[in-house]
Design an enzyme around this catalytic site. Structure first.
Site, mmCIF file in Angstrom:
data_model
loop_
_atom_site.group_PDB
_atom_site.id
_atom_site.type_symbol
_atom_site.label_atom_id
_atom_site.label_comp_id
_atom_site.label_asym_id
_atom_site.label_seq_id
_atom_site.Cartn_x
_atom_site.Cartn_y
_atom_site.Cartn_z
ATOM 1 N N ALA A 252 -8.016 -6.319 -1.726
ATOM 2 C CA ALA A 252 -8.649 -5.471 -0.722
ATOM 3 C C ALA A 252 -8.786 -4.008 -1.110
ATOM 4 O O ALA A 252 -9.719 -3.341 -0.683
ATOM 5 C CB ALA A 252 -7.860 -5.555 0.595
ATOM 6 N N TYR A 253 -7.893 -3.477 -1.889
ATOM 7 C CA TYR A 253 -7.912 -2.030 -2.066
ATOM 8 C C TYR A 253 -7.296 -1.615 -3.405
ATOM 9 O O TYR A 253 -6.408 -2.260 -3.937
ATOM 10 C CB TYR A 253 -7.141 -1.336 -0.931
ATOM 11 N N ALA A 254 -7.810 -0.551 -3.948
ATOM 12 C CA ALA A 254 -7.261 0.151 -5.103
ATOM 13 C C ALA A 254 -7.257 -0.679 -6.386
ATOM 14 O O ALA A 254 -7.776 -1.782 -6.454
ATOM 15 C CB ALA A 254 -5.876 0.687 -4.779
ATOM 16 N N LYS B 277 -5.691 -4.432 -6.833
ATOM 17 C CA LYS B 277 -6.463 -5.496 -6.205
ATOM 18 C C LYS B 277 -7.807 -5.694 -6.915
ATOM 19 O O LYS B 277 -8.315 -6.816 -6.996
ATOM 20 C CB LYS B 277 -6.689 -5.176 -4.722
ATOM 21 N N TRP C 248 0.848 -1.188 0.000
ATOM 22 C CA TRP C 248 0.000 0.000 0.000
ATOM 23 C C TRP C 248 0.881 1.234 0.000
ATOM 24 O O TRP C 248 1.797 1.369 0.806
ATOM 25 C CB TRP C 248 -0.884 -0.022 1.247
#
Length: 255
Positions: free
Chosen positions: A147-149, A152, A99
């Site tokens: 999970a994010y962005a 992913k 991240w």
């Protein structure tokens, strides 16, 4: 007694020297699996090896591989070590994640973008590509941590495409979408001290319908279910484990 039995199965888990990956390795070891773990920190890997042996019903020792998932040669060595050690692969968990907050107006945006893509997406695509022949032989399972962005999100679609392509070959592929899960790695990626990280996640917990943020074992339990025989009718899904994050429309802007 463990809920699922993975005796005789071999699981390869990337990003498993800490956090969700470590929790997954330890849980699968507890359920009888032989696990191969990887990360860049030797000391952290050895700590996970110790914990896996302590919970394994037969004292099986995890196989640690120091590797950088952004390097194809390291991924080749990781898979080769797995196959040379056990002759097969049953469960592939593409867990590694990175991240980095960086506005597109930043001068070094493309540098960060390239690193995140290599870590979160390309490593999973490459390792899956190289592992398919082994998973076909064992009628195995692939799991992608998403999970994010953007990187992913791409994994979610990659998962669906693979589920359709590989289903007839006996391979199930699913992705897991965790909410806020407190780990040292996440705290460090935010550039926070432990106290600052705990404070941030306590704020999440106050808004979560379940009243707490996640722990690594929460996600590990979902991995175990999806990889088990009990999950044999599930493929191509984005399995949400978020404590109600999406349902409560929780805003993470400014993190």
């Amino acid at each position: 007694m463990s809920k699922y039995d993975f005796t005789g199965r071999v699981a390869l888990i990337t990003g498993s020297s800490s956090g969700i990956g470590a929790a997954t390795a330890i849980l699968l070891a507890k359920m009888g699996a032989q696990v191969v773990i990887t990360g860049r920190n030797v000391n952290k890997l050895e700590n996970v090896v110790k914990q896996c042996a302590e919970v394994s019903p037969t004292g099986l020792k995890a196989v640690p591989v120091v590797a950088d998932v952004t390097k194809e040669a390291d991924l080749d060595r990781l898979l080769a070590t797995t196959v040379q050690s056990f002759g097969k692969l049953d469960i592939l968990v593409n867990n590694v994640g990175y991240w980095q907050l960086c506005p597109i107006t930043s001068d070094d945006y493309m540098q960060h973008f390239s690193h995140i893509m290599s870590t979160n997406l390309l490593s999973a695509v490459y390792l899956t590509h190289k592992s398919v022949d082994y998973l076909i032989k064992t009628k195995g399972s692939g799991l992608n941590m998403s999970a994010y962005a953007m990187t992913k999100s791409a994994l979610d679609m990659f998962t669906k495409c693979l589920a359709v392509e590989l289903g007839p070959k006996g391979i199930r592929v699913n992705s897991l979408n965790p909410g806020a899960v407190y780990t040292d790695a996440m705290q460090n990626s935010f550039g926070m001290t432990e106290a600052e990280g705990r404070d941030l996640f306590d704020k999440f917990a106050a808004d979560y319908p379940v009243g707490r943020v996640g722990e690594g074992v929460d996600v590990a339990n979902a991995v175990a279910y999806l990889a088990s025989n009990e999950g044999s009718f599930i493929t191509g899904t984005n399995f949400v484990i978020d404590g109600g994050h999406i349902a409560a429309n929780i805003n993470v802007k400014g993190v």
